[in-house]
Design an enzyme around this catalytic site. Structure first.
Site, PDB file in Angstrom:
ATOM      1  N   LYS A 185     -20.763  -1.816  12.680  1.00 24.26           N
ATOM      2  CA  LYS A 185     -19.705  -2.101  13.674  1.00 24.26           C
ATOM      3  C   LYS A 185     -19.935  -1.274  14.942  1.00 24.26           C
ATOM      4  O   LYS A 185     -19.891  -1.797  16.066  1.00 24.26           O
ATOM      5  CB  LYS A 185     -18.363  -1.759  13.025  1.00 24.26           C
ATOM      6  CG  LYS A 185     -17.165  -1.730  13.920  1.00 24.26           C
ATOM      7  CD  LYS A 185     -15.882  -1.494  13.140  1.00 24.26           C
ATOM      8  CE  LYS A 185     -15.660  -0.040  12.762  1.00 24.26           C
ATOM      9  NZ  LYS A 185     -15.311   0.836  13.891  1.00 24.26           N
ATOM     10  N   LYS A 233     -18.763   9.736  19.655  1.00 21.09           N
ATOM     11  CA  LYS A 233     -18.642   9.089  18.344  1.00 21.09           C
ATOM     12  C   LYS A 233     -19.671   7.972  18.210  1.00 21.09           C
ATOM     13  O   LYS A 233     -20.420   7.900  17.241  1.00 21.09           O
ATOM     14  CB  LYS A 233     -17.224   8.530  18.191  1.00 21.09           C
ATOM     15  CG  LYS A 233     -17.054   7.565  17.039  1.00 21.09           C
ATOM     16  CD  LYS A 233     -17.204   8.231  15.698  1.00 21.09           C
ATOM     17  CE  LYS A 233     -17.151   7.196  14.585  1.00 21.09           C
ATOM     18  NZ  LYS A 233     -17.428   7.776  13.282  1.00 21.09           N
ATOM     19  N   LYS A 246       0.852  -1.200   0.000  1.00 24.53           N
ATOM     20  CA  LYS A 246       0.000   0.000   0.000  1.00 24.53           C
ATOM     21  C   LYS A 246       0.886   1.247   0.000  1.00 24.53           C
ATOM     22  O   LYS A 246       0.643   2.197  -0.731  1.00 24.53           O
ATOM     23  CB  LYS A 246      -0.906  -0.025   1.240  1.00 24.53           C
ATOM     24  CG  LYS A 246      -1.855   1.155   1.330  1.00 24.53           C
ATOM     25  CD  LYS A 246      -2.610   1.196   2.658  1.00 24.53           C
ATOM     26  CE  LYS A 246      -3.678   0.141   2.737  1.00 24.53           C
ATOM     27  NZ  LYS A 246      -4.540   0.311   3.942  1.00 24.53           N
ATOM     28  N   ARG A 250     -18.301  -3.364   2.607  1.00 24.39           N
ATOM     29  CA  ARG A 250     -18.462  -3.887   3.970  1.00 24.39           C
ATOM     30  C   ARG A 250     -19.911  -3.783   4.448  1.00 24.39           C
ATOM     31  O   ARG A 250     -20.512  -2.713   4.383  1.00 24.39           O
ATOM     32  CB  ARG A 250     -17.517  -3.150   4.934  1.00 24.39           C
ATOM     33  CG  ARG A 250     -16.067  -3.619   4.804  1.00 24.39           C
ATOM     34  CD  ARG A 250     -15.110  -2.825   5.667  1.00 24.39           C
ATOM     35  NE  ARG A 250     -14.834  -1.516   5.070  1.00 24.39           N
ATOM     36  CZ  ARG A 250     -13.901  -0.690   5.573  1.00 24.39           C
ATOM     37  NH1 ARG A 250     -13.215  -1.022   6.662  1.00 24.39           N
ATOM     38  NH2 ARG A 250     -13.666   0.475   5.010  1.00 24.39           N
ATOM     39  N   PHE A 256     -15.763  11.850  11.862  1.00 18.35           N
ATOM     40  CA  PHE A 256     -17.171  11.769  11.449  1.00 18.35           C
ATOM     41  C   PHE A 256     -17.231  11.806   9.928  1.00 18.35           C
ATOM     42  O   PHE A 256     -18.020  12.525   9.333  1.00 18.35           O
ATOM     43  CB  PHE A 256     -17.959  12.945  12.069  1.00 18.35           C
ATOM     44  CG  PHE A 256     -17.940  12.942  13.571  1.00 18.35           C
ATOM     45  CD1 PHE A 256     -17.024  13.712  14.274  1.00 18.35           C
ATOM     46  CD2 PHE A 256     -18.806  12.120  14.290  1.00 18.35           C
ATOM     47  CE1 PHE A 256     -16.986  13.690  15.665  1.00 18.35           C
ATOM     48  CE2 PHE A 256     -18.768  12.087  15.680  1.00 18.35           C
ATOM     49  CZ  PHE A 256     -17.852  12.873  16.368  1.00 18.35           C
ATOM     50  N   GLU A 277     -17.973   7.995   3.925  1.00 20.16           N
ATOM     51  CA  GLU A 277     -17.268   7.568   2.706  1.00 20.16           C
ATOM     52  C   GLU A 277     -17.973   8.202   1.515  1.00 20.16           C
ATOM     53  O   GLU A 277     -19.190   8.303   1.475  1.00 20.16           O
ATOM     54  CB  GLU A 277     -17.275   6.038   2.612  1.00 20.16           C
ATOM     55  CG  GLU A 277     -16.338   5.425   3.651  1.00 20.16           C
ATOM     56  CD  GLU A 277     -16.358   3.914   3.621  1.00 20.16           C
ATOM     57  OE1 GLU A 277     -16.693   3.344   2.572  1.00 20.16           O
ATOM     58  OE2 GLU A 277     -16.056   3.316   4.663  1.00 20.16           O
ATOM     59  N   PHE A 306     -30.720  11.627   6.437  1.00 19.26           N
ATOM     60  CA  PHE A 306     -30.763  10.270   7.001  1.00 19.26           C
ATOM     61  C   PHE A 306     -32.186   9.815   7.246  1.00 19.26           C
ATOM     62  O   PHE A 306     -32.452   9.035   8.148  1.00 19.26           O
ATOM     63  CB  PHE A 306     -29.881  10.177   8.252  1.00 19.26           C
ATOM     64  CG  PHE A 306     -28.424  10.085   7.876  1.00 19.26           C
ATOM     65  CD1 PHE A 306     -27.819  11.141   7.229  1.00 19.26           C
ATOM     66  CD2 PHE A 306     -27.698   8.922   8.073  1.00 19.26           C
ATOM     67  CE1 PHE A 306     -26.502  11.057   6.807  1.00 19.26           C
ATOM     68  CE2 PHE A 306     -26.379   8.830   7.667  1.00 19.26           C
ATOM     69  CZ  PHE A 306     -25.782   9.903   7.034  1.00 19.26           C
ATOM     70  N   CYS A 333     -18.980   1.410   9.348  1.00 16.91           N
ATOM     71  CA  CYS A 333     -19.149   2.065  10.652  1.00 16.91           C
ATOM     72  C   CYS A 333     -20.460   1.757  11.353  1.00 16.91           C
ATOM     73  O   CYS A 333     -20.451   1.263  12.475  1.00 16.91           O
ATOM     74  CB  CYS A 333     -19.015   3.568  10.479  1.00 16.91           C
ATOM     75  SG  CYS A 333     -17.367   4.020  10.020  1.00 16.91           S
ATOM     76  N   LYS A 345     -23.274   1.984  -0.428  1.00 11.68           N
ATOM     77  CA  LYS A 345     -23.890   3.265  -0.812  1.00 11.68           C
ATOM     78  C   LYS A 345     -23.118   3.779  -2.004  1.00 11.68           C
ATOM     79  O   LYS A 345     -22.075   3.227  -2.361  1.00 11.68           O
ATOM     80  CB  LYS A 345     -23.854   4.249   0.352  1.00 11.68           C
ATOM     81  CG  LYS A 345     -22.457   4.702   0.703  1.00 11.68           C
ATOM     82  CD  LYS A 345     -22.526   5.846   1.700  1.00 11.68           C
ATOM     83  CE  LYS A 345     -21.188   6.522   1.810  1.00 11.68           C
ATOM     84  NZ  LYS A 345     -21.246   7.703   2.656  1.00 11.68           N
TER      85      LYS A 345
END
Ligand code: UDX
Length: 441
Positions: free
Chosen positions: A265, A206, A35, A329, A151, A154, A251, A262, A322
């Protein structure tokens, strides 16, 4: 300021590049030498709009570099930990293996008076643990451990970093506060709120923020199901609810369930933390279960719309969790597609960015190179992810290509009346038969 970013994944790479764009001198460190080599060649290993340019500009300006070796962090005033905290398979807790390993390595090279910044999403109290690890390994060094959760969405990560609603900083000492204020001075100059809290409050903010956002999504998804029974239109309902500025319209888009690296998880981890702390979050427990059930319900909706899928070809547009990301994931497609296959369907899919990572995760599906070749000869079209590329398809061409004019739109991209007028059997979310009487139960 010299800054080291340990971990060059979604969060670390975006954060490191943006901090260098603020004028800091940043080295992104990652154990994955391939990477690092790719990054040094200017190849960005993830799809994130705008990242390539931010990285290239700052590498050229000499403010951003990459290294596989933790020693590159020597002399840094602030060392960020942005390594993965995946969900542990057995109990849903966040796996802190990489965080602890990073803390030990940092302890060996960190300067006296430096600040270690937890950027990764970690359970409440992890900052205390990191502080103890470093104090134990480097007893003679004064190191402030700070919480600074991200915050970043992606697909919108650069903007989210550069124009955040707020920067949350959990500090336990004045040195830590001073360094963090200096790091984020460029944002403070344009009036961004820097919210200083205790470390534990910051860690909790968070999780609570993500769980609340996930709850909004899970809520509107349930209201969408109710609309299908009582004849409401979920888009009108969401708009009517969201115009209340105490609620906000974002949302509140009904969909096949939330995914990503996120929400799933973090809601699971928060649930576990709360249960262990003796303050169970029953709302979060419920939304986690509702979300998983929804993905299965979507598969059943598709099977029903097709009158069974055995021996049929289903065209799927969109696999990623999305749009504007290559991230698969916890994507709803990972639940939906295998169910269709188990019911005997052949699945052909197209996704603008997700195909590469989807190939490993959905080995038995075929991939088309575009939306029209994807629907060619299929018995039904299913839209799972609302990529822009799917928002203005030539519907006459789609209808001609389909063996049967069946469309299941899991993101309400199209208008129901228009699709019906075109002769499609069109299924979508939360748009009960307009004018239907409430079904007699
Ligand atoms: C999220 C949070 O937004 C971000 O603040 C946090 O740092 C990381 O997690 P991300 O996972 O990238 O970001 O995606 P997001 O845009 O929040 O969407 C999460 C999921 O919810 C996606 O599966 C998306 O499809 C779904 N969603 C979102 C909906 O179904 N409806 C909506 O209205 C919004």
């Amino acid at each position: 300021m010299r800054i080291a970013m340990v971990g060059a994944g979604y969060v670390g790479l975006v954060s490191g590049a943006c901090l260098s764009d603020f004028g800091h001198e940043v080295v992104c460190i990652d154990k994955d030498a391939d990477k690092i080599e790719a990054l040094r060649r200017g190849q960005i290993p993830i799809f994130e709009p705008g990242l390539q340019e931010v990285v290239a500009n700052n590498v050229r300006a000499g403010r951003l570099s990459f290294s596989p070796d933790i020693k590159a962090a020597k002399g840094a005033k602030a060392i960020f930990i942005a390594v993965g905290t995946p969900t542990k398979a057995d109990d849903g807790q966040a796996d802190l293996t990489y965080v602890r390993a990073a803390a030990r390595e940092i302890a060996d090279i960190v300067n006296d008076g430096a600040v270690v910044v937890m950027k990764s999403t970690v359970p409440v109290g992890t900052g205390d643990e990191i502080e103890a690890i470093i104090a134990d390994r480097a007893p003679l060094k004064r190191v402030s451990v700070v919480s600074n959760p991200e915050f970043l969405r992606e697909g919108a990560a650069i903007d989210d970093f550069k124009q955040p609603d707020r920067v949350v900083i959990g500090v336990e000492d004045e040195d830590g506060r001073k360094v963090m204020r200096e790091i984020y001075r460029p944002l403070e100059l344009n009036q961004t709120a820097l919210l200083f809290t205790s470390r534990r409050s910051s860690e909790l903010i968070k999780y609570a923020a993500n769980a609340y956002l996930a709850m909004k999504v899970a809520f509107i998804n349930e209201i969408s199901d109710l609309c299908e029974q009582v004849g409401g239109d979920i888009q009108d309902v969401a708009r009517g609810v969201g115009l209340d500025n105490r609620i906000g319209y974002r949302f509140l888009n009904a969909g096949p369930g939330f995914g990503g690296s996120c929400f799933p998880k973090d809601t699971l981890a928060l649930m576990k933390i709360a249960k262990e702390a003796g303050a169970p979050l029953r709302l979060v427990e419920t939304l986690v279960e509702a979300n998983e059930n929804r993905k299965l319900a979507m598969a059943r909706k598709i099977v029903k719309a097709c009158g069974g899928v055995k021996g049929k070809t289903i065209a799927v547009l969109g696999l990623t969790f999305k749009p504007n990301t290559d991230d698969m994931r916890s994507a709803p497609s990972l639940t939906i597609v295998p169910v269709l296959q188990a019911e005997g369907a052949r699945v052909v899919a197209f996704d603008p960015e997700g195909a590469k990572s989807a190939k490993e995760l959905l080995p038995d599906i075929e991939f088309a190179d575009g939306p029209y070749s994807c629907v060619q000869g299929a018995d039904a079209l299913v839209i799972i992810t609302e990529w822009d590329a799917f928002r203005a398809l030539d519907l006459a061409r789609v209808k001609a290509a389909l063996r049967q004019p069946i469309v299941v739109d899991l993101r309400n991209i199209y208008r129901r009346e228009e699709m019906i007028a075109l002769g499609f059997h069109y299924e979508s979310l939360g748009r009960g038969r307009r004018g239907d009487k409430a079904r007699r139960s």
